[in-house]
Scaffold this active site. Structure first.
Site, short mmCIF file in Angstrom:
data_model
loop_
_atom_site.label_atom_id
_atom_site.label_comp_id
_atom_site.label_asym_id
_atom_site.label_seq_id
_atom_site.Cartn_x
_atom_site.Cartn_y
_atom_site.Cartn_z
CG ASP A 139 -2.03 1.02 1.13
OD1 ASP A 139 -3.14 0.69 0.68
OD2 ASP A 139 -1.77 2.18 1.51
N PRO A 168 -5.26 2.56 -0.65
CG PRO A 168 -3.25 3.26 -1.63
CD PRO A 168 -3.98 3.24 -0.31
CG ASP A 169 -3.91 -3.09 0.05
OD1 ASP A 169 -3.92 -3.98 -0.81
OD2 ASP A 169 -2.90 -2.77 0.69
CE LYS A 170 -8.86 0.53 4.61
NZ LYS A 170 -9.19 0.88 6.01
#
Length: 395
Positions: A139, A168-170
């Site tokens: 991330d 960014p991941d979520k």
């Protein structure tokens, strides 16, 4: 489970956060999600810290309502079993580095031989090609490369800062879930599957563009690089904690003047219009803070609410749990997990009028559903046991 995606079967080869969050959202909406993991440990988040009953909070919070099948995809028997599962599926999701899934013998061509109408989803970090495509990704790297860390700093000239959550991941997970439902809708109309390709970098740059890329929007315009209007945020200290206040228009400016009992601000030339208030934002915020710090959060929230000034308390994570608005939304639910015990999670944020609330199934143990699902694919109990004994499967 019932829900708008009832009857949709998803084969999920993803790990960590972005892919598992996407598929959990779909599972919450009724899809049958079959999480395929390596028998030797499974998803890395299973071993994360903050554990109870052998289950990590990180795994629990991204994998509820799923089934787990443990298969060693490096073995031909494991790949054969996976293809039998894919033949029954609507969607196949993976987040290996670009090219890995094809080298495993599970590329699009192989999958479509058993499931011609399959929706295939490939989630990557930086993209399918280019100088960063094969690099490992986490991330913070996406926050840096996308410009998000500079946006978070407030201006291009200041030291970049990371957002203190893995945005960014979520966000990639949310974007992937939306794309999958769009592809399912398109297949209902055309009868054809397709391949969705999505990178974390793409998701964040697109996310930033709607509000943070004004200086980069007009290609031939002579606009300055992004500069912060103020390095102060909208968090105000009181004698008993913190509150936030957001004042945008003339009505709200007059309202805060009344709430704070500062009539002289109405005649201040620096604050006569919204444009002037923005130009003089530091002076305005400093004046507001000088008043707010003289009394309690409870006092000021009551005064501000009386004058209809947009405001809210700034809560810790623990305080948020008991806030009356959170309770009114029935946002947090407790339920018993067979391994982890009593756990608390937020429900899916979207509520469907045609799909009443249902009981959740906690995140599965590794290989919990291997025997049942392989049996459904035609394997005998003896064949399944042989696969488990050889390490090809787990359960």
């Amino acid at each position: 489970m019932t829900g708008p995606l009832d009857g949709v079967r998803i084969i999920d080869l993803t790990a960590m956060i972005s892919g598992p969050l996407a598929t959990m959202m779909l599972a919450d909406q009724g899809a049958e999600v079959i999480k395929v993991e390596n028998p030797a440990g499974g998803d890395f988040t299973r071993s994360a810290a903050n554990r109870q009953g052998g289950m990590s909070a990180l795994f629990l919070n991204n994998n509820r309502n799923k089934k787990s099948v443990a298969l060693n995809l490096k073995e031909p028997e494991g790949r054969e079993a996976l293809l039998k599962l894919v033949a029954t599926a609507d969607v196949f999701v993976q987040n290996f580095r670009p090219g890995v899934i094809a080298r495993m013998g599970l590329g699009e061509e192989e999958l479509r031989k058993v499931a011609p109408g399959l929706i295939m989803v490939s989630v990557s970090g930086f993209g399918d090609s280019g100088p960063y495509a094969q690099r490992p990704v986490y991330d913070p790297l996406i926050q840096g490369l996308s410009g998000l860390a500079t946006v978070q700093a407030g201006a291009d000239g200041r030291r970049p800062q990371l957002v203190r959550t893995i945005l960014p991941d979520k966000l990639t997970g949310v974007t992937a879930a939306q794309a999958i439902t769009a592809a399912l809708f398109a297949r209902e109309r055309t009868g054809e599957g397709q391949h969705i390709r999505l990178s974390m970098l793409d998701a964040i740059v697109a996310f930033l563009w709607s509000s943070d890329m004004g200086s980069q929007t007009f290609v031939h315009g002579d606009l300055p690089q992004q500069e912060a209007a103020s390095f102060q945020d909208l968090i105000y200290e009181t004698t008993t904690g913190y509150i936030t206040i957001a004042v945008q228009n003339d009505r709200e400016w007059q309202a805060i003047i009344r709430a704070l009992e500062r009539p002289e601000w109405a005649g201040d030339a620096r604050f006569r219009t919204a444009e002037l208030r923005q130009q003089n934002i530091d002076a305005r915020l400093e004046l507001i803070q000088s008043v707010i710090r003289t009394d309690s959060a409870e006092h000021w929230l009551a005064r501000l609410e009386q004058e209809r000034v947009p405001c809210a308390p700034v809560l810790t994570r623990a305080q948020m749990l008991d806030h009356p608005q959170v309770r009114a939304n029935d946002l947090l639910l407790n339920y018993q997990h067979p391994q982890a015990g009593l756990i608390r999670q937020s429900r899916a944020p979207s509520r469907f009028s045609a799909a009443p609330d249902h009981d959740w199934q906690g995140a599965p143990t590794l290989g919990q559903h291997t025997r049942a699902l392989l049996t459904n694919c035609g394997y005998s109990p003896e064949e399944i046991q042989d696969m488990i004994d050889s390490g090809t499967a787990g359960g």
